[in-house]
Every structure is written in structure tokens, then in C-alpha cells.
Design an enzyme around this catalytic site. Structure first.
Site, PDB file in Angstrom:
ATOM      1  N   ASP A 169       0.796  -1.051  -0.130  1.00  0.00           N
ATOM      2  CA  ASP A 169      -0.054  -0.119   0.020  1.00  0.00           C
ATOM      3  C   ASP A 169       0.873   1.266   0.061  1.00  0.00           C
ATOM      4  O   ASP A 169       1.532   1.563   1.112  1.00  0.00           O
ATOM      5  CB  ASP A 169      -0.884   0.137   1.407  1.00  0.00           C
ATOM      6  CG  ASP A 169      -1.808   1.125   1.239  1.00  0.00           C
ATOM      7  OD1 ASP A 169      -2.853   0.882   0.483  1.00  0.00           O
ATOM      8  OD2 ASP A 169      -1.618   2.148   1.862  1.00  0.00           O
ATOM      9  N   LYS A 198      -2.342   5.890  -4.680  1.00  0.00           N
ATOM     10  CA  LYS A 198      -3.515   6.733  -4.498  1.00  0.00           C
ATOM     11  C   LYS A 198      -3.064   8.104  -5.112  1.00  0.00           C
ATOM     12  O   LYS A 198      -2.122   8.489  -5.441  1.00  0.00           O
ATOM     13  CB  LYS A 198      -3.650   7.002  -2.936  1.00  0.00           C
ATOM     14  CG  LYS A 198      -3.608   5.664  -2.035  1.00  0.00           C
ATOM     15  CD  LYS A 198      -3.922   6.288  -0.660  1.00  0.00           C
ATOM     16  CE  LYS A 198      -3.364   4.617   0.262  1.00  0.00           C
ATOM     17  NZ  LYS A 198      -2.272   4.603   0.610  1.00  0.00           N
TER      18      LYS A 198
HETATM   19  P1  NDP Z   1       0.569   1.490  11.984  1.00  0.00           P
HETATM   20  O1  NDP Z   1      -0.628   1.628  12.756  1.00  0.00           O
HETATM   21  O2  NDP Z   1       0.667   0.460  10.788  1.00  0.00           O
HETATM   22  O3  NDP Z   1       1.771   1.631  12.857  1.00  0.00           O
HETATM   23  C1  NDP Z   1       3.211   1.768  12.417  1.00  0.00           C
HETATM   24  C2  NDP Z   1       4.063   2.031  13.474  1.00  0.00           C
HETATM   25  O4  NDP Z   1       3.939   1.001  14.469  1.00  0.00           O
HETATM   26  C3  NDP Z   1       5.422   2.344  13.187  1.00  0.00           C
HETATM   27  O5  NDP Z   1       5.972   3.168  14.075  1.00  0.00           O
HETATM   28  C4  NDP Z   1       6.131   0.839  13.327  1.00  0.00           C
HETATM   29  O6  NDP Z   1       7.491   1.016  13.559  1.00  0.00           O
HETATM   30  C5  NDP Z   1       5.363   0.325  14.685  1.00  0.00           C
HETATM   31  N1  NDP Z   1       5.127  -1.208  14.501  1.00  0.00           N
HETATM   32  C6  NDP Z   1       4.699  -1.842  13.459  1.00  0.00           C
HETATM   33  N2  NDP Z   1       4.578  -3.044  13.851  1.00  0.00           N
HETATM   34  C7  NDP Z   1       5.067  -3.114  15.004  1.00  0.00           C
HETATM   35  C8  NDP Z   1       5.178  -4.386  15.727  1.00  0.00           C
HETATM   36  N3  NDP Z   1       4.879  -5.666  15.544  1.00  0.00           N
HETATM   37  N4  NDP Z   1       5.644  -4.106  17.135  1.00  0.00           N
HETATM   38  C9  NDP Z   1       5.761  -2.899  17.533  1.00  0.00           C
HETATM   39  N5  NDP Z   1       5.675  -1.806  16.787  1.00  0.00           N
HETATM   40  C10 NDP Z   1       5.289  -1.918  15.335  1.00  0.00           C
HETATM   41  O7  NDP Z   1       0.476   3.037  11.241  1.00  0.00           O
HETATM   42  P2  NDP Z   1       0.759   3.741   9.994  1.00  0.00           P
HETATM   43  O8  NDP Z   1       0.332   5.108  10.344  1.00  0.00           O
HETATM   44  O9  NDP Z   1       1.954   3.784   9.317  1.00  0.00           O
HETATM   45  O10 NDP Z   1      -0.482   3.116   9.030  1.00  0.00           O
HETATM   46  C11 NDP Z   1      -0.121   2.153   8.342  1.00  0.00           C
HETATM   47  C12 NDP Z   1      -0.462   2.312   6.939  1.00  0.00           C
HETATM   48  O11 NDP Z   1      -1.539   2.717   6.479  1.00  0.00           O
HETATM   49  C13 NDP Z   1       0.528   3.350   6.152  1.00  0.00           C
HETATM   50  O12 NDP Z   1       1.741   2.938   5.954  1.00  0.00           O
HETATM   51  C14 NDP Z   1      -0.132   3.574   4.840  1.00  0.00           C
HETATM   52  O13 NDP Z   1       0.093   2.661   3.841  1.00  0.00           O
HETATM   53  C15 NDP Z   1      -1.576   3.557   5.354  1.00  0.00           C
HETATM   54  N6  NDP Z   1      -2.112   4.874   5.676  1.00  0.00           N
HETATM   55  C16 NDP Z   1      -3.066   5.475   4.792  1.00  0.00           C
HETATM   56  C17 NDP Z   1      -3.526   6.615   5.201  1.00  0.00           C
HETATM   57  C18 NDP Z   1      -4.512   7.111   4.219  1.00  0.00           C
HETATM   58  O14 NDP Z   1      -4.983   8.516   4.489  1.00  0.00           O
HETATM   59  N7  NDP Z   1      -5.030   6.628   3.187  1.00  0.00           N
HETATM   60  C19 NDP Z   1      -3.255   7.496   6.100  1.00  0.00           C
HETATM   61  C20 NDP Z   1      -2.178   6.858   7.127  1.00  0.00           C
HETATM   62  C21 NDP Z   1      -1.732   5.709   6.930  1.00  0.00           C
HETATM   63  P3  NDP Z   1       8.434   0.853  12.666  1.00  0.00           P
HETATM   64  O15 NDP Z   1       8.445   0.977  11.209  1.00  0.00           O
HETATM   65  O16 NDP Z   1      10.024   1.413  13.258  1.00  0.00           O
HETATM   66  O17 NDP Z   1       8.848  -0.765  12.966  1.00  0.00           O
END
Ligand code: NDP
Length: 271
Positions: free
Chosen positions: A45, A75
């Protein structure tokens, strides 16, 4: 009970229920996508606005995985919706991704011009550049407005959805209209991992809080897009298919809703 790893969309196409999200993955995007593909993810995504479509494209190419096995979402950004540049924007994204078509193209936010943008996406779908079309950050009232003016029901609505932020009205509406809800920020950008009730459930199942939250979403029929740039977490977030949450734990998770957004409210944003 083994859960199927794909969901059937309202047009009968299939979509993997787990995707790697790459918002804010920055310079680590390519490596993260390669790790995910190695771990068995087949759905990525991204978005024009994330500035990393090239890196996603490089990883796809380097992985050597056949195109038809992959499901790539990108997107359409707000400025392009407002300016009526849907076609140009898609061609730019395809070029950056190094692809002939995307599996899913979403309108990123409900800005002025979204109906015209969507109608153009319908054309681009007929021309073969897009396999499925959908929207993102559309609340129920946005979807109702859209549905009254377009020909193809969106396959997907991608919205913030996690234990603290559950838009029940949208969830029901999507179910009734056979629109798949995709959860962005499924972990609340990490914040939901600290919720004590989830940590207690995780201990009982001998799973991590992330796995409990992601499994809860899957059991509700919601597609998940967890983001991580760490290989061990990317693997952890995909290990969701060897356990099942009991109904009472689903109810406990449902009860954690606080309507607390980590991102902007689609009725009030300024970009
Ligand atoms: P998430 O809810 O997926 O959380 C991501 C965070 O959690 C990062 O800081 C990551 O750190 C950490 N993390 C991930 N897995 C673990 C784990 N197993 N244990 C501990 N920490 C963890 O948040 P996002 O806001 O990134 O959303 C996910 C996706 O949704 C985005 O990447 C995007 O593709 C989509 N999105 C779409 C939007 C829209 O408007 N359509 C808006 C926002 C997001 P690290 O990377 O350091 O591991």
C-alpha cells in the site's frame, strides 16, 4: 480455523487481506518491501503523496515475483483531484512504479472534484490501467454522495480504524454495500500497542499486542495495512493465521473504541 488470505471484492476480483503499508518508510522503503515480499506479503500500500513509489517499484522488480501474484495499491493525491489531473497522475505513478497497471487506485481524501476524478478512474479501469477502484478517508456521507453519481461501486474504502478509532457507522455501511473496509494505522501508529487490556489479551494467547490487534481486524472482515521498516516486525505482523480470537475477546476489543483519531478527521483537514 484457517483463515483465507484473500478476500473477494464486489466485482469478484481477489485481494490479499494483509498489505505492507509504506507511509513514512522513507529511505528504508525498498528494503521493507523486499522483506515483506520475502515473508509472503503480496499486497503493498503506497501513494503518490508518500514519495516512495520508485522505491516500491525497485523492490518489486528486484524480488523477481511474477506481476500477477502481486497486488499493488497507490493513491491519487488531493491537488490532482482538485486540478482534474487524474489521468496524468496515474500515468506518473505507473511510471514511477515501473508497472503497466495498478491493482487498486484510491482517491486519497474527499476533496472537491472527487466525483469527476472517480468517473475518470472508471474510464482508466476500462482502459486496463487499473484493476479495481476505490476511495480513502470517505465517511458514510461521502460514500452516499459518491454512490449517487457514479457507475461502479468502490471496491474499497481505506479509513483509520484501530481499537481506539472505530467508525461503526462506516463499518456497517461498508458491510451493507459490499465495500471492503481497509484499516489504515491499524496499530494506531504504534499507540494502541500500549493499551493494557490488549497487553493482557496478548499474554493469554501468547501473542504480541500487534498480532492481537491485527487478528481482531481480520476477524471483523477488515483488511490490514501495518507499516514497519523492521524485518522482525514485518514477519511478526504476518503471523496471524495460526490462532483465532474468541468472541468474548472480540467484544472486549470492540469496547476499547474512544473515537480517538491519530490522523486528521476527513470532515476537517487543510491539505
Ligand atoms: P501503523 O498503525 O501501521 O503503525 C506503524 C508504527 O508501529 C510504526 O511506528 C512501526 O514502527 C510500529 N510497528 C509496526 N509493527 C510493530 C510491531 N509488531 N511491534 C511494535 N511496533 C510496531 O501506522 P501507519 O500510520 O504507518 O499506518 C499504516 C499504513 O496505513 C501506512 O503505511 C499507509 O500505507 C496507510 N495509511 C493510509 C492513510 C490514508 O490516508 N489513506 C493515512 C495513514 C496511513 P517501525 O516502522 O519502526 O517498525
Amino acid at each position: 480455523m484457517e483463515m483465507r488470505t484473500k478476500v473477494k471484492l464486489n466485482n469478484s476480483n481477489q485481494m490479499p487481506i494483509l498489505a505492507l503499508g509504506v507511509w513514512q518508510s522513507g529511505k528504508q522503503t525498498k528494503q521493507a518491501v523486499l522483506s515483506a515480499l520475502k515473508a509472503g506479503y503480496r499486497h503493498i500500500d503506497t501513494a503518490a503523496a508518500y514519495g516512495n513509489e520508485e522505491a516500491v517499484g525497485e523492490a518489486i522488480k528486484e524480488s523477481g515475483i511474477a506481476r500477477e501474484e502481486l497486488f499493488i495499491t497507490t493513491k491519487l493525491w488531493n491537488d490532482d483531484v482538485r486540478l482534474g489531473k487524474t489521468r496524468e497522475a496515474l500515468m506518473t505513478s505507473l511510471n514511477k512504479l515501473g508497472l503497466d497497471y495498478v491493482d487498486l487506485y484510491l482517491i486519497h481524501w474527499p476533496v472537491n472534484g472527487y466525483v469527476d476524478a472517480y468517473l475518470e478512474m472508471e474510464n482508466l479501469m476500462k482502459e486496463g490501467y487499473i484493476r479495481n477502484i476505490g476511495v480513502s478517508n470517505f465517511k458514510k456521507h461521502h460514500l452516499e454522495d459518491l454512490l449517487s453519481q457514479v457507475h461502479i461501486i468502490p471496491a474499497v474504502d481505506q479509513m483509520e480504524f484501530n481499537p481506539q478509532m472505530q467508525d461503526q457507522e462506516l463499518y456497517q455501511f461498508c458491510k451493507e454495500n459490499r465495500i471492503i473496509l481497509e484499516a489504515w494505522s491499524p496499530l494506531g501508529s504504534g499507540a494502541c500497542l500500549q493499551i493494557p487490556a490488549i497487553q493482557i489479551i496478548a499474554e493469554r494467547y501468547q501473542k504480541t499486542p500487534a498480532q492481537i490487534i491485527l487478528r481482531w481486524l481480520l476477524q471483523k472482515g477488515i483488511v490490514i495495512l501495518p507499516k514497519s521498516v523492521h524485518e522482525e516486525r514485518i514477519i511478526e505482523n504476518a503471523n496471524l493465521f495460526d490462532f483465532q480470537l474468541q468472541d468474548e475477546d472480540i467484544c472486549l476489543m470492540d469496547a476499547l473504541n474512544q473515537n480517538l483519531r491519530t490522523g486528521p478527521d476527513p470532515d476537517h483537514f487543510d491539505f
